[in-house]
Design a protein around this motif. Structure first.
Motif, short mmCIF file in Angstrom:
data_model
loop_
_atom_site.label_atom_id
_atom_site.label_comp_id
_atom_site.label_asym_id
_atom_site.label_seq_id
_atom_site.Cartn_x
_atom_site.Cartn_y
_atom_site.Cartn_z
N UNK A 40 28.84 44.65 39.93
CA UNK A 40 28.31 45.30 41.11
C UNK A 40 29.37 45.48 42.18
N UNK A 41 28.86 45.66 43.39
CA UNK A 41 29.70 45.96 44.54
C UNK A 41 29.22 45.19 45.75
N UNK A 42 30.16 44.73 46.55
CA UNK A 42 29.87 44.13 47.85
C UNK A 42 30.58 44.99 48.88
N UNK A 43 29.85 45.34 49.92
CA UNK A 43 30.40 46.17 50.98
C UNK A 43 30.18 45.46 52.31
N UNK A 44 31.21 45.42 53.14
CA UNK A 44 31.04 44.95 54.51
C UNK A 44 31.30 46.18 55.38
N UNK A 45 30.25 46.62 56.07
CA UNK A 45 30.31 47.84 56.84
C UNK A 45 30.18 47.57 58.33
N UNK B 287 36.41 41.41 53.62
CA UNK B 287 35.59 41.67 52.43
C UNK B 287 36.04 40.79 51.27
N UNK B 288 37.35 40.65 51.11
CA UNK B 288 37.90 39.83 50.04
C UNK B 288 37.51 38.36 50.21
N UNK B 289 37.59 37.85 51.43
CA UNK B 289 37.23 36.44 51.67
C UNK B 289 35.73 36.20 51.43
N UNK B 290 34.90 37.14 51.83
CA UNK B 290 33.45 37.00 51.61
C UNK B 290 33.14 37.03 50.11
N UNK B 291 33.71 38.00 49.39
CA UNK B 291 33.47 38.09 47.95
C UNK B 291 34.01 36.86 47.23
N UNK B 292 35.20 36.41 47.63
CA UNK B 292 35.79 35.21 47.01
C UNK B 292 34.96 33.97 47.28
N UNK B 293 34.45 33.83 48.50
CA UNK B 293 33.60 32.69 48.83
C UNK B 293 32.31 32.69 48.03
N UNK B 294 31.72 33.86 47.85
CA UNK B 294 30.48 33.96 47.07
C UNK B 294 30.75 33.72 45.59
N UNK B 295 31.88 34.21 45.10
CA UNK B 295 32.22 34.08 43.69
C UNK B 295 32.26 32.61 43.26
N UNK C 237 34.26 50.63 55.98
CA UNK C 237 33.66 49.76 54.98
C UNK C 237 34.75 49.12 54.13
N UNK C 238 34.66 47.80 53.98
CA UNK C 238 35.49 47.07 53.03
C UNK C 238 34.67 46.89 51.77
N UNK C 239 35.23 47.22 50.62
CA UNK C 239 34.47 47.26 49.37
C UNK C 239 35.18 46.41 48.32
N UNK C 240 34.38 45.60 47.63
CA UNK C 240 34.89 44.75 46.55
C UNK C 240 34.02 44.99 45.31
N UNK C 241 34.67 45.21 44.19
CA UNK C 241 33.96 45.32 42.92
C UNK C 241 33.89 43.96 42.25
N UNK C 242 32.78 43.73 41.56
CA UNK C 242 32.58 42.47 40.84
C UNK C 242 32.29 42.79 39.37
N UNK C 243 32.83 41.97 38.48
CA UNK C 243 32.55 42.16 37.06
C UNK C 243 32.45 40.80 36.39
N UNK C 244 31.89 40.77 35.21
CA UNK C 244 31.67 39.55 34.46
C UNK C 244 30.28 39.57 33.88
N UNK C 245 29.58 38.45 33.90
CA UNK C 245 28.19 38.41 33.42
C UNK C 245 27.25 39.13 34.37
#
Length: 158
Positions: free
Chosen positions: A59-64, A97-105, A48-56
């Motif tokens: 949460x967490x995004x996981x690619x498993x 995981x980083x690219x997916x989280x960055x794209x969504x961000x 699992x690749x895991x990214x934490x998100x913070x701000x307004x």
């Protein structure tokens, strides 16, 4: 404990980012499966690749995925043959995981979010804890490389 339902406008950017990353970086099309709630669904990922998100929102995004999928994706991404869960495979899963989280961000700018550095957990039957107060939504995907899932747990900070 009460749970805050995840908003669909929080999930769609992750769906779109996942498809874009796999099309651009791995030259593969994805077929999305039926969404599921993580609650009561056992985790079956080997890595699992895991990214934490913070701000307004936080949460967490996981690619498993399975180790076979991780190796196939790494081979496609790097153009080399990895044999097993090498450091390159672990790094590639974190980078996906980083690219997916960055794209969504970029689509969630109104939430003024920051993303953490990716972490990767490998091993059969590992478990990942999501932030309390949210039920993660799982999005399974199929591709020519195999199947994997993206799980998103995101709540607005009040």
């Amino acid at each position: 404990m009460s749970y805050q339902p995840i908003k669909v406008e929080f999930v769609n950017p992750f769906l779109d980012a996942t498809s874009a990353v796999f099309k651009t970086m791995l030259n593969t099309e994805l077929k999305r499966g039926q969404l599921y709630l993580r609650q009561g669904v056992p985790q079956s990922h080997e890595i699992s690749g895991i990214i934490g998100l913070s701000g307004k929102a936080k949460g967490t995004v996981l690619i498993g995925m399975s180790s076979d999928f991780a190796i196939a994706a790494t081979n496609r991404l790097l153009g080399e043959q990895a044999d097993g869960l090498t450091p390159e495979v672990i790094d590639a899963v974190g980078e996906l995981a980083n690219m997916i989280a960055g794209g969504a961000k970029t689509r969630l700018e109104e939430l003024n979010m920051s993303i953490s550095l990716p972490s990767v957990i490998a091993g059969k039957n590992h478990s990942v804890s999501f932030p309390s107060g949210a039920v993660p939504i799982g999005i399974p995907f199929e591709s020519e490389l195999g199947s994997f899932a993206v799980e998103v747990s995101l709540v607005e900070v009040t």
